[in-house]
Design an enzyme around this catalytic site. Structure first.
Site, short mmCIF file in Angstrom:
data_model
loop_
_atom_site.label_atom_id
_atom_site.label_comp_id
_atom_site.label_asym_id
_atom_site.label_seq_id
_atom_site.Cartn_x
_atom_site.Cartn_y
_atom_site.Cartn_z
N LYS A 177 13.15 69.81 62.40
CA LYS A 177 13.25 71.27 62.48
C LYS A 177 12.15 71.76 63.41
O LYS A 177 10.97 71.76 63.05
CB LYS A 177 13.05 71.93 61.10
CG LYS A 177 13.32 73.44 61.19
CD LYS A 177 12.48 74.26 60.22
CE LYS A 177 11.20 74.79 60.80
NZ LYS A 177 11.32 75.79 61.88
N VAL A 234 0.36 76.54 55.84
CA VAL A 234 1.71 76.02 55.61
C VAL A 234 1.63 74.54 55.23
O VAL A 234 2.37 74.06 54.38
CB VAL A 234 2.62 76.25 56.85
CG1 VAL A 234 3.98 75.58 56.65
CG2 VAL A 234 2.81 77.74 57.09
N GLU A 252 -0.81 67.42 60.14
CA GLU A 252 -1.70 67.69 61.28
C GLU A 252 -1.85 69.20 61.36
O GLU A 252 -0.88 69.89 61.68
CB GLU A 252 -1.09 67.15 62.58
CG GLU A 252 -0.95 65.66 62.65
CD GLU A 252 -2.27 64.93 62.74
OE1 GLU A 252 -3.30 65.57 63.01
OE2 GLU A 252 -2.26 63.72 62.52
N CYS A 286 -4.36 73.16 69.05
CA CYS A 286 -5.10 72.80 67.83
C CYS A 286 -6.46 72.24 68.21
O CYS A 286 -7.40 72.29 67.44
CB CYS A 286 -4.31 71.78 67.02
SG CYS A 286 -3.74 70.40 68.02
N GLU A 387 -9.75 79.72 62.36
CA GLU A 387 -8.97 79.44 63.57
C GLU A 387 -8.34 80.73 64.09
O GLU A 387 -7.70 81.46 63.33
CB GLU A 387 -7.87 78.42 63.25
CG GLU A 387 -7.09 78.01 64.47
CD GLU A 387 -6.00 76.98 64.17
OE1 GLU A 387 -5.23 77.20 63.23
OE2 GLU A 387 -5.94 75.97 64.89
P1 NAD Z 1 3.06 77.28 61.30
O1 NAD Z 1 2.34 76.55 60.24
O2 NAD Z 1 3.30 78.72 61.14
O3 NAD Z 1 4.52 76.63 61.51
C1 NAD Z 1 4.69 75.25 61.78
C2 NAD Z 1 6.11 74.85 61.40
O4 NAD Z 1 6.25 74.98 59.99
C3 NAD Z 1 7.21 75.73 62.02
O5 NAD Z 1 8.30 74.92 62.38
C4 NAD Z 1 7.58 76.65 60.88
O6 NAD Z 1 8.90 77.14 60.94
C5 NAD Z 1 7.41 75.73 59.68
N1 NAD Z 1 7.20 76.42 58.40
C6 NAD Z 1 6.63 77.63 58.18
N2 NAD Z 1 6.60 77.90 56.86
C7 NAD Z 1 7.16 76.84 56.22
C8 NAD Z 1 7.40 76.51 54.86
N3 NAD Z 1 7.07 77.35 53.88
N4 NAD Z 1 7.98 75.33 54.57
C9 NAD Z 1 8.31 74.46 55.56
N5 NAD Z 1 8.11 74.71 56.87
C10 NAD Z 1 7.53 75.88 57.20
O7 NAD Z 1 2.29 76.94 62.66
P2 NAD Z 1 2.57 77.47 64.13
O8 NAD Z 1 2.21 78.91 64.19
O9 NAD Z 1 3.95 77.07 64.57
O10 NAD Z 1 1.54 76.58 64.97
C11 NAD Z 1 0.18 76.88 65.06
C12 NAD Z 1 -0.64 76.05 64.11
O11 NAD Z 1 -0.35 74.67 64.32
C13 NAD Z 1 -2.13 76.18 64.33
O12 NAD Z 1 -2.78 76.27 63.09
C14 NAD Z 1 -2.51 74.87 65.01
O13 NAD Z 1 -3.85 74.47 64.84
C15 NAD Z 1 -1.56 73.93 64.39
N6 NAD Z 1 -1.39 72.73 65.21
C16 NAD Z 1 -1.99 71.58 64.79
C17 NAD Z 1 -1.88 70.44 65.55
C18 NAD Z 1 -2.53 69.15 65.12
O14 NAD Z 1 -2.12 68.11 65.60
N7 NAD Z 1 -3.52 69.17 64.26
C19 NAD Z 1 -1.16 70.46 66.75
C20 NAD Z 1 -0.56 71.67 67.15
C21 NAD Z 1 -0.68 72.79 66.36
#
Ligand code: NAD
Length: 497
Positions: A177, A234, A252, A286, A387
């Site tokens: 997804k 999340v 991650e 990230c 963050e």
């Molecule tokens: P997010 O947590 O809002 O969403 C990530 C994914 O989770 C999306 O596909 C979203 O639809 C899904 N999601 C949201 N709520 C959910 C739920 N209740 N159950 C299941 N899935 C759910 O993050 P974002 O805004 O898409 O990305 C930014 C974040 O990602 C930042 O915090 C960043 O640091 C992190 N990030 C981490 C890494 C890493 O490798 N550590 C890499 C890239 C981004």
């Protein structure tokens, strides 16, 4: 006006509509009047169908020799390479980062696909002597089954590839997804796998929203493992959702990455690193450099030049080769960033440059924010601890090396860190003492390569590593095999005493 392009889910080897027959819009963050296309607003029932297809397909996929699975991955990598420019341009349109960076994102997927294709001919286990005579002992990797994947929007092709490719080479099948802001790049990745001949049901794509689609994947009893990249908030919910069915889960999550600049650093190099680490991908990485601990002896000079450099950055449409920084992903993210800027001002941090939305002309159509620098920050401020995920860099003056490391480690996250120094002793101490999964010396906090382990400690991760050979550990179980060729009962720990 041409009708909008309609995209579909990929389930059991076919491009299909959601059972809801509803869709959501994928908009260009540079110009929200531009619609990239309509994507299926999927339901839990779509997830069920995808998981069932993946479960069925896994029965034969796991029996296909790993080198043969690798051949399909090699073909997929070549597909990606052939279509690199087209996929990069589409990614800039849906995500906003500049073309040079989206080319890097697609290249990362290419590298990962080639790398994991090669793992088809490795996946080494151990052989070790048995304590008993005429007995043989060894270990082999064994696939898990159906793997669910939930990904963010900032690396919309690279991150899905970090998950899909190691899962496939280990003999698992996949339901992914992608983030709702950037489904097209994952769609393109899955299309490349389809073109390469991945059998039906082995890879499934279900577009849609977090709780509805992601939540169903997490809770589904036939999903054996979930790999999630996204926010820590999340990630916590994902972890809790996986607990009742004891799913293996790779998280991650967020980062608050520090760069340390010592008084003996090559200042030009450190400034180049700060600009690239802080404002690359509009700070939406990230691993972004969001805090810089600068030695007091060079603090003023560093902060002045960095502010000038930030002010001079050309912000705009990522398709324009002269542009250095694109928009934020959406209006919500812009509000979050702006909210943190207000918090920073309220906390008494000194706004050195930026701190506002960019308006006028083409800026009004997108989510553009000025490169922002706060100076004279206290390590306890919220803008230092939390963050932000935008083009905001905060500077903290430090007294000495020990102070710099204390400041760098004083956050709940632990993804990446960097130190600029020409003192080899300090460099090695920093490599030992910085509490992050990745440490850079004389390079910014961004720039991971696919054949090295990627991941963080503390509230960034839960102990797994993506990429490299370490990714195989998440996507496989070790199976231990004993073969007794003595033709008699031999009891371990008893008969050989
Ligand atoms: P997010 O947590 O809002 O969403 C990530 C994914 O989770 C999306 O596909 C979203 O639809 C899904 N999601 C949201 N709520 C959910 C739920 N209740 N159950 C299941 N899935 C759910 O993050 P974002 O805004 O898409 O990305 C930014 C974040 O990602 C930042 O915090 C960043 O640091 C992190 N990030 C981490 C890494 C890493 O490798 N550590 C890499 C890239 C981004």
């Amino acid at each position: 006006m041409a009708p909008p392009k309609i995209y579909k889910n990929y389930i059991n080897g076919e491009w299909v509509d959601s059972v809801s027959h509803e869709s959501f819009e994928n908009l260009n963050p540079t110009n929200r009047e531009k619609l990239i296309g309509l994507f299926p607003h999927s339901t839990p029932e779509d997830v069920n169908r995808a998981v069932e297809a993946a479960r069925e397909a896994q029965k034969s996929w796991r029996l296909l020799p790993a080198p043969k699975r690798g051949e399909i991955l090699y073909r997929a990598a070549r597909q990606l390479l052939e279509r690199k420019e087209e996929f990069s341009e589409q990614m800039t349109a849906e995500m906003g980062k500049v073309l040079a960076e989206t080319r890097g994102d697609v290249q990362e997927a290419i590298d990962m696909t080639f790398y994991m294709a090669g793992e088809g001919r490795r996946q080494f286990g151990q052989t070790t002597p048995s304590e008993l005579v005429n007995k043989f002992a060894m270990t082999v990797r064994s696939p898990l089954g159906v793997c669910g994947m939930i990904t963010p929007w900032n690396f919309p092709m690279a991150i899905p590839s970090w998950k899909i490719m190691p899962a496939l080479i280990c003999g698992n099948t996949v339901v992914i997804k992608p983030a709702q802001d950037t489904p097209l790049s994952t769609y393109n990745l899955v299309s490349a796998l389809e073109e390469a001949g991945v059998p039906r049901g082995v890879v499934n794509l279900v577009c849609g929203f977090g709780r509805e689609v992601g939540g169903q994947l997490i809770g589904h009893p036939s999903v054996r493992a979930v790999s999630f990249t996204g926010s820590t908030e999340v990630g916590r919910a994902v972890s809790q959702g996986c607990a009742p069915t004891f799913k293996r889960v790779c998280l991650e999550m967020g980062g608050k990455n520090a760069m340390v600049v010592m008084e003996d650093a090559n200042l030009e190099l450190a400034l180049d690193g700060a600009v690239w680490g802080g404002f690359g991908t509009t700070g939406q990485r990230c691993t972004a450099t969001s805090r810089i601990a600068v030695h007091k002896d060079i603090y003023r000079q560093f902060s002045e030049i960095l502010s000038e450099r930030a002010r001079a950055l050309h912000v705009g449409d990522g398709m324009d080769a002269s542009v250095q920084m694109g928009p934020l992903i959406n209006e919500n993210q812009l509000k979050t960033v702006d909210g943190y800027v207000e918090i920073g001002k309220g906390e008494g941090a000194k706004l050195l440059t930026g701190g506002h939305r960019l308006t006028g002309g083409d800026y009004d159509k997108g989510s553009f924010y000025a490169p922002t620098i706060f100076g004279d920050c206290d390590p306890k401020m919220r803008i230092i601890q939390e963050e932000i995920f935008g083009p905001v860099v905060s500077l903290i003056p430090v007294n000495n090396f020990e102070h710099a490391l204390e400041v760098a480690n004083d956050v709940v996250y632990g993804l990446s860190s960097a130190i600029y120094t020409r003192d080899v002793n300090r460099a090695f101490q920093a490599m030992r003492d910085l509490e992050t999964g990745i440490v850079y010396v004389n390079a910014p906090t961004i720039g991971a390569e696919t054949h090295l382990p990627f991941g963080g400690i503390k509230q960034t991760g839960n102990g797994h590593r993506e990429a490299a050979v370490t990714a195989l550990d998440f996507y496989s179980e070790w199976k231990t095999l004993y073969i007794d060729y003595s033709d008699r009962l031999q009891r371990a720990q008893i008969d050989n005493q």
